[in-house]
Design a protein around this motif. Structure first.
Motif, PDB file in Angstrom:
ATOM      1  N   UNK A 148     -33.546   1.042 -37.246  1.00  0.00           N
ATOM      2  CA  UNK A 148     -33.209  -0.026 -38.185  1.00  0.00           C
ATOM      3  C   UNK A 148     -34.200  -0.219 -39.296  1.00  0.00           C
ATOM      4  N   UNK A 149     -34.863   0.857 -39.722  1.00  0.00           N
ATOM      5  CA  UNK A 149     -35.884   0.725 -40.760  1.00  0.00           C
ATOM      6  C   UNK A 149     -35.530   1.568 -41.972  1.00  0.00           C
ATOM      7  N   UNK A 150     -35.349   0.923 -43.106  1.00  0.00           N
ATOM      8  CA  UNK A 150     -35.103   1.613 -44.381  1.00  0.00           C
ATOM      9  C   UNK A 150     -35.166   0.597 -45.511  1.00  0.00           C
ATOM     10  N   UNK A 151     -35.372   1.085 -46.739  1.00  0.00           N
ATOM     11  CA  UNK A 151     -35.402   0.211 -47.908  1.00  0.00           C
ATOM     12  C   UNK A 151     -34.684   0.894 -49.071  1.00  0.00           C
ATOM     13  N   UNK A 152     -33.745   0.177 -49.668  1.00  0.00           N
ATOM     14  CA  UNK A 152     -32.960   0.700 -50.789  1.00  0.00           C
ATOM     15  C   UNK A 152     -33.396   0.122 -52.133  1.00  0.00           C
ATOM     16  N   UNK A 153     -34.463  -0.668 -52.144  1.00  0.00           N
ATOM     17  CA  UNK A 153     -34.814  -1.469 -53.315  1.00  0.00           C
ATOM     18  C   UNK A 153     -34.930  -0.657 -54.602  1.00  0.00           C
ATOM     19  N   UNK A 154     -35.676   0.440 -54.601  1.00  0.00           N
ATOM     20  CA  UNK A 154     -35.882   1.212 -55.828  1.00  0.00           C
ATOM     21  C   UNK A 154     -34.910   2.381 -55.949  1.00  0.00           C
ATOM     22  N   UNK A 155     -33.946   2.469 -55.058  1.00  0.00           N
ATOM     23  CA  UNK A 155     -33.075   3.640 -54.991  1.00  0.00           C
ATOM     24  C   UNK A 155     -32.100   3.770 -56.147  1.00  0.00           C
ATOM     25  N   UNK A 171     -17.515   1.758 -34.720  1.00  0.00           N
ATOM     26  CA  UNK A 171     -17.788   0.578 -35.536  1.00  0.00           C
ATOM     27  C   UNK A 171     -18.816   0.852 -36.618  1.00  0.00           C
ATOM     28  N   UNK A 172     -19.265  -0.246 -37.247  1.00  0.00           N
ATOM     29  CA  UNK A 172     -20.200  -0.161 -38.364  1.00  0.00           C
ATOM     30  C   UNK A 172     -21.457  -0.949 -38.041  1.00  0.00           C
ATOM     31  N   UNK A 173     -22.615  -0.297 -38.130  1.00  0.00           N
ATOM     32  CA  UNK A 173     -23.911  -0.936 -37.863  1.00  0.00           C
ATOM     33  C   UNK A 173     -24.749  -0.880 -39.133  1.00  0.00           C
ATOM     34  N   UNK A 174     -24.984  -2.019 -39.737  1.00  0.00           N
ATOM     35  CA  UNK A 174     -25.733  -2.098 -40.991  1.00  0.00           C
ATOM     36  C   UNK A 174     -27.218  -1.839 -40.737  1.00  0.00           C
ATOM     37  N   UNK A 175     -27.809  -0.997 -41.582  1.00  0.00           N
ATOM     38  CA  UNK A 175     -29.234  -0.692 -41.473  1.00  0.00           C
ATOM     39  C   UNK A 175     -30.011  -1.415 -42.568  1.00  0.00           C
ATOM     40  N   UNK A 176     -29.555  -1.254 -43.815  1.00  0.00           N
ATOM     41  CA  UNK A 176     -30.259  -1.867 -44.948  1.00  0.00           C
ATOM     42  C   UNK A 176     -29.260  -2.208 -46.038  1.00  0.00           C
ATOM     43  N   UNK A 177     -29.602  -3.259 -46.795  1.00  0.00           N
ATOM     44  CA  UNK A 177     -28.771  -3.699 -47.911  1.00  0.00           C
ATOM     45  C   UNK A 177     -29.630  -3.840 -49.154  1.00  0.00           C
ATOM     46  N   UNK A 178     -29.037  -3.617 -50.307  1.00  0.00           N
ATOM     47  CA  UNK A 178     -29.736  -3.760 -51.576  1.00  0.00           C
ATOM     48  C   UNK A 178     -29.143  -4.974 -52.298  1.00  0.00           C
TER      49      UNK A 178
END
Length: 158
Positions: A43-50, A6-13
């Motif tokens: 479950x920790x990550x950030x895509x904000x400035x990516x 399956x698919x497990x979401x970690x982070x979204x932008x």
């Protein structure tokens, strides 16, 4: 130990969908260190400035923040290091051609596990001006209001 499915979401932008007009999306694998995978499983990550950049026929993900693994030792990773993306050669060539046209960039939309492997959804996008952003928000609000009115009419409560 059973294999993860399956698919497990970690982070979204979510900001990327607001700031950019999404033209095309791709799913790419990531080259990660062991402590990065463990931090992502927490479950920790950030895509904000990516953003993604193409160099020497390879595509690299910059400014994505994966915090250090709390249980890690001296083998821990740098939180904002650049990470290589895994795509088919034809997809990389297509992205190179599109980004050279001008005005287009590659941004990460989401980071997730798919069948136990870390994946990132990247998008070929064009930046929006402030008036474009306001226009999109106004259209979305108008569509939401129309659906509310249609729902009331369907229920007979006009």
């Amino acid at each position: 130990m059973p294999k993860e499915t399956g698919r497990k979401l970690i982070a979204q932008n979510k900001r990327a969908r607001h700031d950019y007009e999404i033209l095309d999306t791709y799913e790419a694998g990531l080259v990660l260190m062991g402590t990065e995978v463990k931090a992502l499983r927490a479950g920790r990550a950030s895509l904000v400035d990516g953003f993604a950049q193409i160099a020497d026929g390879e595509i690299w993900l910059h400014n994505v923040h994966i915090p250090e693994y709390t249980e890690g030792t001296w083998t821990n990773h740098a939180p904002r290091r650049r990470r290589k993306l895994l795509l088919h050669r034809a997809e990389i060539e297509k992205l190179i051609g599109k980004t050279r046209e001008g005005g287009l960039t590659v941004v990460p939309l989401s980071l997730y596990f798919k069948d136990g492997r870390a994946k990132v959804e990247i998008a070929l996008a064009r930046g929006r001006k402030n008036y474009d952003k306001r226009h999109v928000l106004a259209e979305r609000d108008a569509a939401r209001e129309m659906s509310r009115i249609m729902g009331r009419q369907a229920k007979g409560r006009v």
